[in-house]
Design a protein around this motif. Structure first.
Motif, PDB file in Angstrom:
ATOM      1  N   ALA A 105       0.747  -1.201   0.021  1.00 26.94           N
ATOM      2  CA  ALA A 105       0.009  -0.022   0.099  1.00 26.94           C
ATOM      3  C   ALA A 105       0.911   1.400   0.076  1.00 26.94           C
ATOM      4  CB  ALA A 105      -0.798  -0.056   1.236  1.00 26.94           C
ATOM      5  N   ILE A 106       1.978   1.460   0.905  1.00 28.70           N
ATOM      6  CA  ILE A 106       2.665   2.489   1.014  1.00 28.70           C
ATOM      7  C   ILE A 106       3.655   2.578  -0.208  1.00 28.70           C
ATOM      8  CG2 ILE A 106       4.477   3.629   2.337  1.00 28.70           C
ATOM      9  CD1 ILE A 106       3.240   2.259   4.899  1.00 28.70           C
ATOM     10  N   GLY A 107       3.966   1.643  -0.770  1.00 22.74           N
ATOM     11  CA  GLY A 107       4.813   1.606  -2.022  1.00 22.74           C
ATOM     12  C   GLY A 107       4.074   2.142  -3.285  1.00 22.74           C
ATOM     13  N   ASN A 108       2.566   1.899  -3.466  1.00 24.95           N
ATOM     14  CA  ASN A 108       1.869   2.163  -4.261  1.00 24.95           C
ATOM     15  C   ASN A 108       1.674   3.772  -4.116  1.00 24.95           C
ATOM     16  OD1 ASN A 108       1.788  -0.337  -5.329  1.00 24.95           O
ATOM     17  ND2 ASN A 108      -0.451  -0.487  -4.957  1.00 24.95           N
ATOM     18  N   LEU A 109       1.537   4.370  -3.086  1.00 25.30           N
ATOM     19  CA  LEU A 109       1.178   5.516  -2.649  1.00 25.30           C
ATOM     20  C   LEU A 109       2.405   6.427  -3.155  1.00 25.30           C
ATOM     21  CD1 LEU A 109      -0.622   5.928   0.695  1.00 25.30           C
ATOM     22  CD2 LEU A 109      -1.480   6.342  -1.438  1.00 25.30           C
ATOM     23  N   VAL A 110       3.775   5.718  -2.819  1.00 22.96           N
ATOM     24  CA  VAL A 110       4.927   6.670  -3.144  1.00 22.96           C
ATOM     25  C   VAL A 110       5.092   6.606  -4.466  1.00 22.96           C
ATOM     26  CG1 VAL A 110       7.438   6.405  -2.732  1.00 22.96           C
ATOM     27  CG2 VAL A 110       5.984   6.158  -0.991  1.00 22.96           C
ATOM     28  N   GLU A 111       5.021   5.337  -5.197  1.00 27.45           N
ATOM     29  CA  GLU A 111       5.167   5.243  -6.651  1.00 27.45           C
ATOM     30  C   GLU A 111       4.071   6.391  -7.411  1.00 27.45           C
ATOM     31  OE1 GLU A 111       5.083   2.001 -10.379  1.00 27.45           O
ATOM     32  OE2 GLU A 111       4.752   1.455  -8.074  1.00 27.45           O
ATOM     33  N   ASN A 112       2.949   6.236  -6.858  1.00 32.48           N
ATOM     34  CA  ASN A 112       1.918   7.201  -7.731  1.00 32.48           C
ATOM     35  C   ASN A 112       2.489   8.642  -7.383  1.00 32.48           C
ATOM     36  OD1 ASN A 112      -0.894   7.820  -8.560  1.00 32.48           O
ATOM     37  ND2 ASN A 112      -0.835   8.953  -6.624  1.00 32.48           N
ATOM     38  N   ALA A 113       2.934   9.161  -6.160  1.00 27.97           N
ATOM     39  CA  ALA A 113       3.643  10.346  -5.883  1.00 27.97           C
ATOM     40  C   ALA A 113       4.653  10.698  -7.031  1.00 27.97           C
ATOM     41  CB  ALA A 113       3.875  10.697  -4.527  1.00 27.97           C
ATOM     42  N   LEU A 114       5.505   9.619  -7.235  1.00 33.33           N
ATOM     43  CA  LEU A 114       6.858   9.893  -8.080  1.00 33.33           C
ATOM     44  C   LEU A 114       6.170  10.013  -9.492  1.00 33.33           C
ATOM     45  CD1 LEU A 114       9.125   7.139  -6.774  1.00 33.33           C
ATOM     46  CD2 LEU A 114       9.448   9.548  -6.466  1.00 33.33           C
ATOM     47  N   ASN A 115       5.089   9.265 -10.003  1.00 40.93           N
ATOM     48  CA  ASN A 115       4.644   9.793 -11.264  1.00 40.93           C
ATOM     49  C   ASN A 115       4.118  10.954 -11.674  1.00 40.93           C
ATOM     50  OD1 ASN A 115       5.219   7.113 -11.963  1.00 40.93           O
ATOM     51  ND2 ASN A 115       3.396   6.328 -11.409  1.00 40.93           N
ATOM     52  N   TYR A 116       3.688  11.534 -10.383  1.00 35.86           N
ATOM     53  CA  TYR A 116       3.133  13.040 -10.723  1.00 35.86           C
ATOM     54  C   TYR A 116       3.957  14.160 -10.079  1.00 35.86           C
ATOM     55  CZ  TYR A 116      -1.336  10.931 -12.125  1.00 35.86           C
ATOM     56  OH  TYR A 116      -2.301  10.128 -12.697  1.00 35.86           O
ATOM     57  N   THR A 117       4.993  13.965  -9.463  1.00 34.87           N
ATOM     58  CA  THR A 117       5.782  15.074  -8.852  1.00 34.87           C
ATOM     59  C   THR A 117       6.948  15.533 -10.027  1.00 34.87           C
ATOM     60  OG1 THR A 117       6.979  15.970  -6.880  1.00 34.87           O
ATOM     61  CG2 THR A 117       7.701  13.740  -7.688  1.00 34.87           C
ATOM     62  N   PRO A 118       6.943  17.014 -10.133  1.00 33.82           N
ATOM     63  CA  PRO A 118       7.954  17.219 -11.081  1.00 33.82           C
ATOM     64  C   PRO A 118       9.440  16.787 -10.786  1.00 33.82           C
ATOM     65  CG  PRO A 118       6.446  19.161 -10.263  1.00 33.82           C
ATOM     66  CD  PRO A 118       6.185  17.825  -9.416  1.00 33.82           C
ATOM     67  N   VAL A 119      10.138  16.811 -11.877  1.00 36.27           N
ATOM     68  CA  VAL A 119      11.579  16.599 -11.914  1.00 36.27           C
ATOM     69  C   VAL A 119      12.380  17.564 -10.949  1.00 36.27           C
ATOM     70  CG1 VAL A 119      13.696  16.430 -13.211  1.00 36.27           C
ATOM     71  CG2 VAL A 119      11.459  15.375 -14.385  1.00 36.27           C
ATOM     72  N   GLY A 120      13.260  17.024 -10.251  1.00 41.67           N
ATOM     73  CA  GLY A 120      13.801  17.939  -9.295  1.00 41.67           C
ATOM     74  C   GLY A 120      13.159  18.122  -7.804  1.00 41.67           C
ATOM     75  N   THR A 121      12.188  17.494  -7.833  1.00 37.83           N
ATOM     76  CA  THR A 121      11.397  17.717  -6.519  1.00 37.83           C
ATOM     77  C   THR A 121      11.541  16.282  -5.607  1.00 37.83           C
ATOM     78  OG1 THR A 121       9.070  16.927  -7.516  1.00 37.83           O
ATOM     79  CG2 THR A 121       9.668  19.513  -7.490  1.00 37.83           C
ATOM     80  N   VAL A 122      10.933  16.473  -4.400  1.00 39.14           N
ATOM     81  CA  VAL A 122      11.008  15.440  -3.417  1.00 39.14           C
ATOM     82  C   VAL A 122       9.691  14.867  -2.989  1.00 39.14           C
ATOM     83  CG1 VAL A 122      12.050  14.893  -1.111  1.00 39.14           C
ATOM     84  CG2 VAL A 122      13.117  16.606  -2.660  1.00 39.14           C
ATOM     85  N   VAL A 123       9.352  13.646  -2.856  1.00 42.51           N
ATOM     86  CA  VAL A 123       8.393  13.087  -2.402  1.00 42.51           C
ATOM     87  C   VAL A 123       8.679  12.840  -0.893  1.00 42.51           C
ATOM     88  CG1 VAL A 123       6.920  10.828  -2.408  1.00 42.51           C
ATOM     89  CG2 VAL A 123       7.316  11.964  -4.466  1.00 42.51           C
ATOM     90  N   GLU A 124       7.807  13.404  -0.160  1.00 48.10           N
ATOM     91  CA  GLU A 124       8.076  13.229   1.528  1.00 48.10           C
ATOM     92  C   GLU A 124       7.201  12.192   2.081  1.00 48.10           C
ATOM     93  OE1 GLU A 124       7.325  17.039   2.567  1.00 48.10           O
ATOM     94  OE2 GLU A 124       8.595  18.085   0.998  1.00 48.10           O
ATOM     95  N   ILE A 125       7.791  11.441   2.974  1.00 47.01           N
ATOM     96  CA  ILE A 125       7.046  10.481   3.595  1.00 47.01           C
ATOM     97  C   ILE A 125       7.206  10.869   5.030  1.00 47.01           C
ATOM     98  CG2 ILE A 125       6.830   7.956   4.083  1.00 47.01           C
ATOM     99  CD1 ILE A 125       8.273   7.197   1.687  1.00 47.01           C
ATOM    100  N   ARG A 126       6.221  10.834   5.834  1.00 47.05           N
ATOM    101  CA  ARG A 126       6.321  11.180   7.192  1.00 47.05           C
ATOM    102  C   ARG A 126       5.580  10.121   8.114  1.00 47.05           C
ATOM    103  NH1 ARG A 126       7.752  15.797  10.116  1.00 47.05           N
ATOM    104  NH2 ARG A 126       7.859  16.700   8.136  1.00 47.05           N
ATOM    105  N   VAL A 127       6.124   9.462   9.170  1.00 42.30           N
ATOM    106  CA  VAL A 127       5.571   8.561   9.829  1.00 42.30           C
ATOM    107  C   VAL A 127       5.234   9.083  11.295  1.00 42.30           C
ATOM    108  CG1 VAL A 127       5.892   6.101  11.129  1.00 42.30           C
ATOM    109  CG2 VAL A 127       6.969   6.774   8.879  1.00 42.30           C
ATOM    110  N   GLY A 128       3.834   8.865  11.684  1.00 44.92           N
ATOM    111  CA  GLY A 128       3.486   9.436  12.928  1.00 44.92           C
ATOM    112  C   GLY A 128       3.335   8.668  14.173  1.00 44.92           C
ATOM    113  N   ASP A 129       3.531   8.834  15.247  1.00 46.77           N
ATOM    114  CA  ASP A 129       3.392   7.954  16.104  1.00 46.77           C
ATOM    115  C   ASP A 129       2.090   7.706  16.641  1.00 46.77           C
ATOM    116  OD1 ASP A 129       2.475  10.258  17.422  1.00 46.77           O
ATOM    117  OD2 ASP A 129       4.296  10.304  19.223  1.00 46.77           O
ATOM    118  N   ASP A 130       1.174   8.281  15.938  1.00 45.79           N
ATOM    119  CA  ASP A 130      -0.289   7.695  16.104  1.00 45.79           C
ATOM    120  C   ASP A 130      -0.683   6.800  15.146  1.00 45.79           C
ATOM    121  OD1 ASP A 130      -0.091   9.443  13.851  1.00 45.79           O
ATOM    122  OD2 ASP A 130      -1.770  10.632  14.604  1.00 45.79           O
ATOM    123  N   GLY A 131       0.119   6.251  14.314  1.00 53.97           N
ATOM    124  CA  GLY A 131      -0.268   5.288  13.432  1.00 53.97           C
ATOM    125  C   GLY A 131      -0.460   5.747  11.896  1.00 53.97           C
ATOM    126  N   LYS A 132      -0.263   7.124  11.552  1.00 54.54           N
ATOM    127  CA  LYS A 132      -0.389   7.669  10.506  1.00 54.54           C
ATOM    128  C   LYS A 132       0.777   7.734   9.619  1.00 54.54           C
ATOM    129  CE  LYS A 132      -3.944  11.057  11.740  1.00 54.54           C
ATOM    130  NZ  LYS A 132      -4.302  12.628  11.894  1.00 54.54           N
TER     131      LYS A 132
END
Length: 473
Positions: free
Chosen positions: A362-389
């Motif tokens: 699931a998380i891999g699909n979200l990141v891959e989807n973000a990489l497909n739409y974010t422009p060249v030279g930008t960063v896809v940011e993943i943040r893990v929260g201690d509340d399970g988010k």
């Protein structure tokens, strides 16, 4: 089958039988109370009636100017005594017990009694039945004072008529025992409500079980035990329909899985044959198409597996470790596209209820989807929260609010120029639902270039509803 219906019984019969028994018990109690009231009040009513008669006679005692007493009964009262002379009688005596007036003019007392000037108590007497009087008679001697002088009045009557006594007792009963009857019938109403609720408990149990039925739990059936006979055919019909639906789901899953497996072989053969082509540019284009087809086949297999996915209550996964694995896996893919991935909040374990392998998908699909739409030279940011988010942010054009529900549908694509079959986010949504979690889409805060992008937030349940990060880290 008939014996089963009989054993479980009819809801209507159960309610009627129980209410009949309860009503019968209440009726017996009320009857017993009224019977007791009857026998306990007969003597009281008789005595009260005698005293009332004596007071009626006393109220019409008078004195003339010479001090001689006289008795002037109203015509109605005199006629009543004359008409009922066989059953009613009276005698008026002076303080010495000398008879002054009587119904039949006789100078005899109705019953002997001892004179006492100091005693002003009412005394009662009873005369047994005799040859001339077939009924037992009851009387009272009542002391009264009129015009400063003491008189003794004796009255006597036979057994009262049943209808008079009944009317009197009914009136007395409503006055003294009405509250008890109301209390009993209030209790009856309460018992009826409890009885009906208990009778409908099996239906509530079946309703709760029906809520658990879904695409990932098609093997659940409504319970038939203790279901009333009137509802049992409906429950069996629903269970039969659920059985047919389960068979249909299984056939669909099997077809999807079989089709995906069968497609892999010809795709592998095509890949091998393309490698023998003399034109390298043509071969590269064909290999790219085959890679896309292989990816679609893999996603179809994942969809088939997802529909049968169940998460055990005791399964645990470390979100931090899952996200680190995803970044490691997709890092090279991001570099090839001249983009990057950042991970924040994964320094410590974040334990959630779930399966690590499917969460990684699931998380891999979200990141891959973000990489497909974010422009060249930008960063896809993943943040893990201690509340399970887990949040995944890109810097693309964002997703309009009206499309945010559509992106999780199978084969739906917002942009046909981007590679994919429209299954990646549908798989994410299915995995999150199977875990009992939630997923949402929002607009990100503008970056330095004014681009907002989209933020996908995935919320997963914590073990026992506690804190995701274990103490001690």
């Amino acid at each position: 089958m008939a014996s089963g219906d009989s054993a479980q019984g009819s809801l209507l019969r159960k309610i009627i039988w129980r209410l009949s028994v309860i009503t019968g018990v209440v009726f017996v109690i009320v009857l017993a109370v009224l019977t007791f009231q009857f026998y306990s009040t007969v003597d009281t009513l008789r005595d009260r009636s005698l005293v009332s008669q004596a007071n009626d006679v006393a109220n019409h005692l008078d004195m003339d100017s010479a001090g001689v007493p006289g008795l002037r009964l109203p015509d109605v009262l005199a006629q009543s005594y004359a008409r009922l002379g066989g059953e009613f009688s009276y005698v008026v005596m002076n303080a010495d017990g000398e008879v002054l007036f009587s119904l039949d003019g006789d100078k005899k007392r109705l019953s002997p009694f001892g004179l006492s000037q100091s005693s002003m108590e009412i005394s009662y007497f009873r005369l047994p039945a005799s040859a001339g009087k077939k009924l037992e008679r009851f009387g009272a001697t009542v002391p009264v004072r009129r015009h400063g002088r003491l008189f003794w009045i004796q009255v006597m009557q036979g057994e009262p008529h049943d209808d008079i006594m009944l009317d009197t007792i009914v009136g007395e009963s409503f006055t003294s025992s009405g509250w008890m009857v109301m209390l009993l019938f209030s209790a009856l109403l309460l018992i009826n409500i409890v009885t009906i609720r208990n009778g409908l408990k099996p239906l509530k149990t079946a309703s709760r079980q029906a809520l658990a039925i879904g695409p990932s739990a098609t093997d659940i059936r409504l319970p038939e035990r203790d279901i009333p006979a009137e509802i049992l055919p409906l429950v069996r019909a629903v269970n039969s329909a659920l059985g047919r639906l389960e068979s249909g789901f299984k056939m669909q899953r099997k077809f999807t899985a079989d089709a995906a497996h069968q497609l892999r072989t010809p795709l592998a053969i095509l890949t091998a044959r393309i490698g023998k082509l003399k034109d390298p540019d043509e071969a590269a284009l064909l290999k790219a198409d085959i890679r896309m087809m292989n990816r679609i086949v893999s996603q179809l297999l994942k969809v088939a597996q997802l529909e049968a996915l169940t998460i055990r209550a005791d399964e645990r996964a470390d979100l931090s470790a899952v996200c680190v694995e995803v970044v490691s896996y997709l890092g090279a893919y991001a570099i090839d596209q001249r983009k990057s991935i950042s991970l924040v909040g994964a320094e410590e374990p974040v334990i959630v209820s779930g399966n690590a392998e499917t969460l990684s998908q699931a998380i891999g699909n979200l990141v891959e989807n973000a990489l497909n739409y974010t422009p060249v030279g930008t960063v896809v940011e993943i943040r893990v929260g201690d509340d399970g988010k887990v949040t995944v942010r890109d810097h693309g054009g964002g997703i309009p609010p009206e499309q945010r529900e559509l992106v999780f549908r199978r084969f739906w694509r917002a942009n046909s120029d981007v590679d994919g079959a429209g299954l990646g986010l549908a798989i994410v949504s299915g995995i999150v639902r199977a875990h009992g979690g939630k997923i949402a889409i929002d607009d990100a805060d503008p970056d330095d270039q004014g681009r907002r992008g989209a933020v996908f937030t995935m919320k997963l349940p914590l073990p026992g509803g506690g804190v995701a990060r274990p103490s001690g880290f």
